[in-house]
Design an enzyme around this catalytic site. Structure first.
Site, mmCIF file in Angstrom:
data_model
loop_
_atom_site.group_PDB
_atom_site.id
_atom_site.type_symbol
_atom_site.label_atom_id
_atom_site.label_comp_id
_atom_site.label_asym_id
_atom_site.label_seq_id
_atom_site.Cartn_x
_atom_site.Cartn_y
_atom_site.Cartn_z
ATOM 1 N N ARG A 199 0.826 -1.219 0.000
ATOM 2 C CA ARG A 199 0.000 0.000 0.000
ATOM 3 C C ARG A 199 0.853 1.259 0.000
ATOM 4 O O ARG A 199 0.318 2.365 0.002
ATOM 5 C CB ARG A 199 -0.928 0.001 1.212
ATOM 6 N N GLU A 200 2.184 1.091 0.087
ATOM 7 C CA GLU A 200 3.037 2.272 0.097
ATOM 8 C C GLU A 200 3.928 2.282 -1.168
ATOM 9 O O GLU A 200 3.448 2.578 -2.239
ATOM 10 C CB GLU A 200 3.826 2.333 1.411
ATOM 11 N N MET A 201 5.177 1.867 -1.058
ATOM 12 C CA MET A 201 6.048 1.923 -2.220
ATOM 13 C C MET A 201 5.903 0.687 -3.111
ATOM 14 O O MET A 201 6.305 0.707 -4.283
ATOM 15 C CB MET A 201 7.494 2.142 -1.777
#
Lengths: 333, 333
Positions: free
Chosen positions: B126-128
């Protein structure tokens, strides 16, 4: 430079130049990049803040630097850029480095100046997705910005004209002098090795230099992509025709500057060439009707690497805090 | 500091301190931020590059600095962060500034150190949204990075341990000394005006300082959000309980540092307070059972503004170019 529109016209001249004995700056079709002259440091500093300002986007997440990343050659180096809500952009983002040397801005040259260019992405729903009213509301709600605009422009209005003028002033400083090739042009004959020099000679004699010339090694004319044989791409961009309305301008794009080109694969407006080698081979075939052999490609690529100049030294701006009145970003609606 | 777990225990001490005549650093519950000591400049420089490195993400678009923006107080100042494919993050991103002073990292303290924290977002889908194998493939494919890792770590392996160690070394330099409050603490009695000083007195006597103390004015303990009455939020985060498994830790979060707090509205893990005034009022009610009046809120907010320190001066790193072997970003699949 505007007159260098057709390959054929210039060929004999470059051949003659290539054959000349001792090259001097005057006789070369490429000139060194001049250092930036900063006339209005306060305006440049304000422009730098705005260039890094994510609150100019609807989401509060995307700034000019997101797609024209000054850490990576002034571009995002993606096949196409990422806009608001992760929308896929229509085209590979051009580098902001040395963009002041371009005859016009955008691949299709639809903006005559950096100032005109700068207002586009802010309000483009596929890019920063804000609008000029909202962007100005944000800036006007932040007292430190209003004071800084006042200092630079002599009034507290904060207009989009001022915003884009300041961004353009900053962008004009983003030049990359002192590449090894420029050192060579200026007389340091040790700056290039034999392969690089051979690559430069091929670059001239093969005719690449007919379009890629001047201080930016390009950027100063529009040319049809696929001059000798058509360029195959799934990208729908038609280039200059969208601006001029002329069928003859279909697939004509601004010739990109080759300065710092080694920093920013992939290449072409559609990112169709993943490497410099692939780009050189395709250009040879499509623009010059010539199949470069492996040594020629290697030599030209070695030359292109010498066009990487000193990258602008940027002290990251500290942006003023939002006030209680600042419209909040809305990334998720 | 770990022992300051419950308000009641410490109350009498702070009251006594507040009542003392001439404050000195020794007698204050808040200490000045120390300047960064850079022990290994080469490692810090490498860590800075990695902090700004978008190729550590799957998309090639998101770097540590995207959500911990050093131009805007070390955070993105969004209600929740934007991850790969514009996914909405679960929580408001904490500031990286002075994060080396935190007892642990993340709101729930699930990472014991900055080094442990740094590996999380790279591989978080959900981030990088990259993974550690891919991230290392990227770095190992870039000769200039391999050389730099070799220079710093004495081998050419490029491991995730090295990556996170370098990032943590850079982050440790991101402290913000010399706020006006620190100047006052160090004896410059002109550094604060009457309202700011009054705000600090209220901050102490009301009990805010029971949790927000030490050099970071917080960051050194976990506390239940909603101590006196429950915190109403639609955010599902349960805080420390997810780490300890203890029901008693439900809604316990790391007390955020109040350093530079004026730079980064909105507030709380769920961004539930849009302004500092709202945050102070809510904290008073929920943590202290106290309804601050308008003057008290104004005074405390004035004091909080004095906690903005000198922001780290960051020269934007120039990242080495991808090689032909570098795995290309895949933002759109």
């Amino acid at each position: 430079m505007q007159s260098l529109k057709y390959l054929g016209m210039m060929f004999p001249l470059w051949l003659a130049l290539a054959a000349s004995a001792a090259p001097s700056i005057q006789s070369e079709p490429i000139q060194p990049i001049a250092k930036a002259v900063i006339r209005n440091p306060a305006m440049v500093e304000l422009g730098k803040k705005l260039f890094f300002e994510p609150r100019l986007s609807k989401s509060g997440f995307i700034s000019c630097n997101s797609c024209h990343n000054l850490s990576t050659g002034g571009s995002d180096n993606l096949s196409s850029s990422i806009g608001d809500h992760w929308q896929q952009g229509p085209i590979r983002s051009p580098s902001v480095l040395n963009s002041s040397l371009n005859v016009a801005q955008f691949w299709d040259g639809r903006a005559k100046s950096l100032q005109e260019q700068a207002s586009g992405p802010i309000a483009n729903p596929r890019e920063m997705a804000s609008n000029h009213v909202l962007a100005l509301d944000v800036l006007r709600s932040i007292p430190a910005y209003v004071n800084e605009f006042d200092k630079v422009f002599g009034n507290r209005n904060v207009s989009m004209q001022q915003v884009t003028k300041a961004i353009a002033a900053f962008e004009e400083t983003l030049v990359t002098p002192d590449s090894r090739f420029d050192l060579w042009l200026k007389g340091n004959k040790q700056a290039l090795n034999a392969q690089e020099l051979r690559g430069y000679q091929t670059f001239k004699t093969a005719g690449c230099v007919a379009c890629h010339n001047g201080p930016a090694v390009g950027g100063n004319s529009f040319q049809k992509m696929g001059l000798v044989s058509p360029y195959q791409t799934s990208n729908p961009a038609q280039g200059r025709a969208g601006v001029t309305g002329k069928d003859a301008d279909r697939m004509a794009f601004k010739v990109p500057s080759l300065r710092n080109v080694a920093l920013r694969a992939p290449y072409f407006h559609d990112a169709g060439a993943p490497t410099l080698e692939a780009a050189v081979a395709t250009m040879g075939k499509l623009q010059l009707g010539r199949a470069f052999n492996q040594q020629e490609i290697g030599d030209i690529v070695a030359f292109l690497h010498t066009l990487t100049g000193k990258q602008p030294r940027i002290v990251l701006p500290i942006l003023p805090a939002s006030s209680n009145d600042t419209p909040r970003p809305t990334p998720f609606n």
